[in-house]
Design a protein around this motif. Sequence first.
Motif, PDB file in Angstrom:
ATOM      1  N   VAL A 158     -24.656  41.292  75.339  1.00  0.00           N
ATOM      2  CA  VAL A 158     -23.622  42.307  75.580  1.00  0.00           C
ATOM      3  C   VAL A 158     -24.161  43.477  76.405  1.00  0.00           C
ATOM      4  O   VAL A 158     -25.342  43.818  76.335  1.00  0.00           O
ATOM      5  N   GLY A 159     -23.281  44.084  77.184  1.00  0.00           N
ATOM      6  CA  GLY A 159     -23.580  45.322  77.889  1.00  0.00           C
ATOM      7  C   GLY A 159     -23.024  46.500  77.107  1.00  0.00           C
ATOM      8  O   GLY A 159     -22.026  46.369  76.390  1.00  0.00           O
ATOM      9  N   TYR A 160     -23.666  47.645  77.233  1.00  0.00           N
ATOM     10  CA  TYR A 160     -23.171  48.865  76.582  1.00  0.00           C
ATOM     11  C   TYR A 160     -23.605  50.070  77.401  1.00  0.00           C
ATOM     12  O   TYR A 160     -24.587  50.008  78.144  1.00  0.00           O
ATOM     13  N   ARG A 161     -22.860  51.161  77.259  1.00  0.00           N
ATOM     14  CA  ARG A 161     -23.170  52.362  78.037  1.00  0.00           C
ATOM     15  C   ARG A 161     -24.535  52.934  77.651  1.00  0.00           C
ATOM     16  O   ARG A 161     -24.880  52.998  76.471  1.00  0.00           O
ATOM     17  N   VAL A 162     -25.283  53.360  78.662  1.00  0.00           N
ATOM     18  CA  VAL A 162     -26.609  53.932  78.459  1.00  0.00           C
ATOM     19  C   VAL A 162     -26.689  55.278  79.173  1.00  0.00           C
ATOM     20  O   VAL A 162     -25.755  55.698  79.867  1.00  0.00           O
ATOM     21  N   GLY A 163     -27.807  55.966  79.015  1.00  0.00           N
ATOM     22  CA  GLY A 163     -28.013  57.231  79.707  1.00  0.00           C
ATOM     23  C   GLY A 163     -27.021  58.294  79.276  1.00  0.00           C
ATOM     24  O   GLY A 163     -26.507  58.287  78.155  1.00  0.00           O
ATOM     25  N   SER A 164     -26.712  59.204  80.187  1.00  0.00           N
ATOM     26  CA  SER A 164     -25.802  60.312  79.887  1.00  0.00           C
ATOM     27  C   SER A 164     -24.454  59.822  79.389  1.00  0.00           C
ATOM     28  O   SER A 164     -23.894  60.364  78.422  1.00  0.00           O
ATOM     29  N   LEU A 165     -23.905  58.798  80.033  1.00  0.00           N
ATOM     30  CA  LEU A 165     -22.564  58.335  79.675  1.00  0.00           C
ATOM     31  C   LEU A 165     -22.535  57.631  78.326  1.00  0.00           C
ATOM     32  O   LEU A 165     -21.481  57.539  77.693  1.00  0.00           O
ATOM     33  N   ASN A 247     -31.898  61.772  68.040  1.00  0.00           N
ATOM     34  CA  ASN A 247     -32.072  63.118  68.576  1.00  0.00           C
ATOM     35  C   ASN A 247     -31.401  64.104  67.611  1.00  0.00           C
ATOM     36  O   ASN A 247     -30.179  64.063  67.441  1.00  0.00           O
ATOM     37  N   ARG A 248     -32.187  64.950  66.993  1.00  0.00           N
ATOM     38  CA  ARG A 248     -31.641  65.874  65.990  1.00  0.00           C
ATOM     39  C   ARG A 248     -31.269  67.230  66.571  1.00  0.00           C
ATOM     40  O   ARG A 248     -30.824  68.109  65.860  1.00  0.00           O
ATOM     41  N   ASN A 249     -31.463  67.389  67.879  1.00  0.00           N
ATOM     42  CA  ASN A 249     -31.023  68.624  68.536  1.00  0.00           C
ATOM     43  C   ASN A 249     -30.365  68.267  69.868  1.00  0.00           C
ATOM     44  O   ASN A 249     -30.849  68.636  70.949  1.00  0.00           O
ATOM     45  N   PRO A 250     -29.261  67.512  69.822  1.00  0.00           N
ATOM     46  CA  PRO A 250     -28.658  67.027  71.073  1.00  0.00           C
ATOM     47  C   PRO A 250     -28.074  68.141  71.933  1.00  0.00           C
ATOM     48  O   PRO A 250     -27.998  67.998  73.157  1.00  0.00           O
ATOM     49  N   ARG A 251     -27.677  69.247  71.317  1.00  0.00           N
ATOM     50  CA  ARG A 251     -27.056  70.332  72.081  1.00  0.00           C
ATOM     51  C   ARG A 251     -28.000  70.875  73.146  1.00  0.00           C
ATOM     52  O   ARG A 251     -27.587  71.151  74.277  1.00  0.00           O
ATOM     53  N   LYS A 252     -29.253  70.992  72.792  1.00  0.00           N
ATOM     54  CA  LYS A 252     -30.245  71.534  73.724  1.00  0.00           C
ATOM     55  C   LYS A 252     -30.295  70.701  75.003  1.00  0.00           C
ATOM     56  O   LYS A 252     -30.250  71.246  76.112  1.00  0.00           O
ATOM     57  N   TYR A 253     -30.354  69.378  74.846  1.00  0.00           N
ATOM     58  CA  TYR A 253     -30.429  68.520  76.028  1.00  0.00           C
ATOM     59  C   TYR A 253     -29.111  68.545  76.796  1.00  0.00           C
ATOM     60  O   TYR A 253     -29.096  68.550  78.029  1.00  0.00           O
ATOM     61  N   LEU A 303     -32.687  61.216  74.974  1.00  0.00           N
ATOM     62  CA  LEU A 303     -31.313  60.767  75.220  1.00  0.00           C
ATOM     63  C   LEU A 303     -31.056  59.558  74.330  1.00  0.00           C
ATOM     64  O   LEU A 303     -31.186  58.409  74.729  1.00  0.00           O
ATOM     65  N   SER A 304     -30.708  59.832  73.078  1.00  0.00           N
ATOM     66  CA  SER A 304     -30.662  58.787  72.063  1.00  0.00           C
ATOM     67  C   SER A 304     -29.532  59.046  71.079  1.00  0.00           C
ATOM     68  O   SER A 304     -28.834  60.069  71.169  1.00  0.00           O
ATOM     69  N   PRO A 305     -29.307  58.151  70.114  1.00  0.00           N
ATOM     70  CA  PRO A 305     -28.246  58.356  69.125  1.00  0.00           C
ATOM     71  C   PRO A 305     -28.409  59.634  68.317  1.00  0.00           C
ATOM     72  O   PRO A 305     -29.504  60.209  68.238  1.00  0.00           O
ATOM     73  N   VAL A 306     -27.298  60.054  67.718  1.00  0.00           N
ATOM     74  CA  VAL A 306     -27.274  61.282  66.918  1.00  0.00           C
ATOM     75  C   VAL A 306     -26.573  60.999  65.593  1.00  0.00           C
ATOM     76  O   VAL A 306     -25.800  60.042  65.471  1.00  0.00           O
ATOM     77  N   ILE A 307     -26.845  61.828  64.616  1.00  0.00           N
ATOM     78  CA  ILE A 307     -26.146  61.742  63.332  1.00  0.00           C
ATOM     79  C   ILE A 307     -24.831  62.497  63.497  1.00  0.00           C
ATOM     80  O   ILE A 307     -24.798  63.727  63.471  1.00  0.00           O
ATOM     81  N   ASP A 308     -23.766  61.728  63.732  1.00  0.00           N
ATOM     82  CA  ASP A 308     -22.490  62.311  64.165  1.00  0.00           C
ATOM     83  C   ASP A 308     -21.471  62.467  63.042  1.00  0.00           C
ATOM     84  O   ASP A 308     -20.356  62.946  63.266  1.00  0.00           O
ATOM     85  N   GLY A 309     -21.826  62.029  61.833  1.00  0.00           N
ATOM     86  CA  GLY A 309     -20.878  62.110  60.734  1.00  0.00           C
ATOM     87  C   GLY A 309     -19.820  61.029  60.750  1.00  0.00           C
ATOM     88  O   GLY A 309     -18.926  61.012  59.901  1.00  0.00           O
ATOM     89  N   ASP A 310     -19.917  60.111  61.702  1.00  0.00           N
ATOM     90  CA  ASP A 310     -18.925  59.052  61.847  1.00  0.00           C
ATOM     91  C   ASP A 310     -19.632  57.705  61.930  1.00  0.00           C
ATOM     92  O   ASP A 310     -19.733  56.997  60.927  1.00  0.00           O
ATOM     93  N   PHE A 311     -20.134  57.355  63.094  1.00  0.00           N
ATOM     94  CA  PHE A 311     -20.903  56.116  63.181  1.00  0.00           C
ATOM     95  C   PHE A 311     -22.115  56.195  62.255  1.00  0.00           C
ATOM     96  O   PHE A 311     -22.418  55.248  61.528  1.00  0.00           O
ATOM     97  N   LEU A 312     -22.808  57.329  62.306  1.00  0.00           N
ATOM     98  CA  LEU A 312     -23.931  57.590  61.384  1.00  0.00           C
ATOM     99  C   LEU A 312     -23.556  58.780  60.513  1.00  0.00           C
ATOM    100  O   LEU A 312     -23.765  59.936  60.905  1.00  0.00           O
ATOM    101  N   PRO A 313     -22.991  58.541  59.345  1.00  0.00           N
ATOM    102  CA  PRO A 313     -22.536  59.648  58.504  1.00  0.00           C
ATOM    103  C   PRO A 313     -23.659  60.422  57.836  1.00  0.00           C
ATOM    104  O   PRO A 313     -23.416  61.487  57.257  1.00  0.00           O
TER     105      PRO A 313
END
Length: 552
Positions: A158-165, A247-253, A303-313
Amino acid sequence: MAVLRILVALSVLLEIISATSLGVVSTEGGMVDGQNLFLGFFRYMDVFRGIPFADIPKRFEKPVRHPGWSGTLKTTQYRDKCLQLDALMTSVSGNEDCLYLNIWVPHIGSVASNLPVMVWIHGGAFMFGDAMGIHFLDNYLYSGQEIADRGNVIVVTVGYRVGSLGFLSTGDSTMPGNYGLWDQQAAIAWVHRNIRSFGGDPSNITVFGESAGGAGVSFQALTPHNKGLIRRAISQSGVSLCPWAVNRNPRKYAEEVALKVNCPTDDSMAACLKMTDPKVLTLAGTVPLTSSADDPFVNNLVLSPVIDGDFLPDEPSNLFHNAADIDYMVGANDMDGHFFASFDVPSINFPLLVTSVDEVKALLGALTKEKGTAGLENGFSTYTIDWGSNPSLETVKKTVVAIETDYMFLVPTQATLYLHASNAGTGRTYSYLFSQPNRLAAVTKPWLGADHADDLQYVFGKPFSTPLGYWPKHRDLSGYMIAYWTNFVKTGDPNSGDLRVPATWPTFTSTGHRFLEINSKMDAGYVGQKLRLRYVNFWTSVLPSLPTVYLK
């Protein structure tokens, strides 16, 4: 003799006449028509390239189902990879229209029916890669043909979005991130809904992946959104607990990217980013390619996953109850960290260059920074206990690689195994260490074991599909790995299935910690226990117990 020739000719003719194929297949989006391959006596394979599993994704939004198509979709060509940077981060290639998957369906004797399914998630630091992998002419790394044919399983990539997008996040609800993980999940769900039409068993889906893809597998097993969709999982050289996986500080990036594309960093940042040209956004999502022993490359992988409260609660370590009934095979390569150590301490790759003790200390100091001097001293004594008074050049180089391997891959893998086993319901746990020496380093680095991604060629059967590039021992190894992997996919036990294996692989328990070492020389004696216990103990027990001096 003439009669024999006639009989052979007749058998070949009958084989051609009775060619086995699914033909045109009906999916939820419409009809698809792939390519049928003749592989040998009573062995055929249908290959479907470029089936859309979701609509063209809207920027920084979850994927949605494809609206469908009229007529029959010809699926004989791979589709574009998702928009991404090149390796030097100077140019962009790919397409936003990239949510497609490829399917290999084996027909051995008769048309495929109720076969187990393997769904591949590619690696690439969440920034690069695609469903097909690197290729020479028409020989793609992630071709599922060898696994499907030899193991009699269906393979999906499967393909999936990478990078910024795929992974940019503001850290709040305006742009929560994890879009690439949602793409992976959408593909798994599509397979679950549609694979019966391809001769697959929707109740027996195994998700497998390597590096960032291995971490992706880990996240897919832990998220509550996949309940009931995944039966088994295999993570190779990457899990959710790796220090580069969250990434536990995604806002900074995100603010750094916003400034590069002339967007504000206030409440309107997300709205501005969504309107920015996708290629400009992708080009802005770079990470530094420079590093050193005192500022290692792993710190650049933000540039990695984040704990978003949804996919990763929650923190991944708190989500293992969701994987309690998933059989899980997890492992690492014995020198996975070499590739990354090459950036941080380049001298390790030159036989005549001295890798200094100061470089070892600088690397350990950087990786244990929050614990100050105590972290460095404890780490240095742990890794040099066997050095003696005058360590060889090779010993020091191998120590650098061991530090990065343990920190980035092996220790998080061991922690993952323990958490899965201790939370298990019906799910079984298996641990491996891949140790086949790197094929290209025999002259310049004879001490080098299995580097990062060295396992891929064997899992995907390259020694069989490109035999001139390998020795017989490499075909043995590839056969072992395909046997273990596909036996596990079929039964949840890598020892039980249609293919014979060279050693009985014991389960990993929360007290036994047994593992299998995999290489071309393996036999029944390649079973071990409590892998690198001294080093696992340092990173998971000794270091965390020290007082924190600096905040991360």
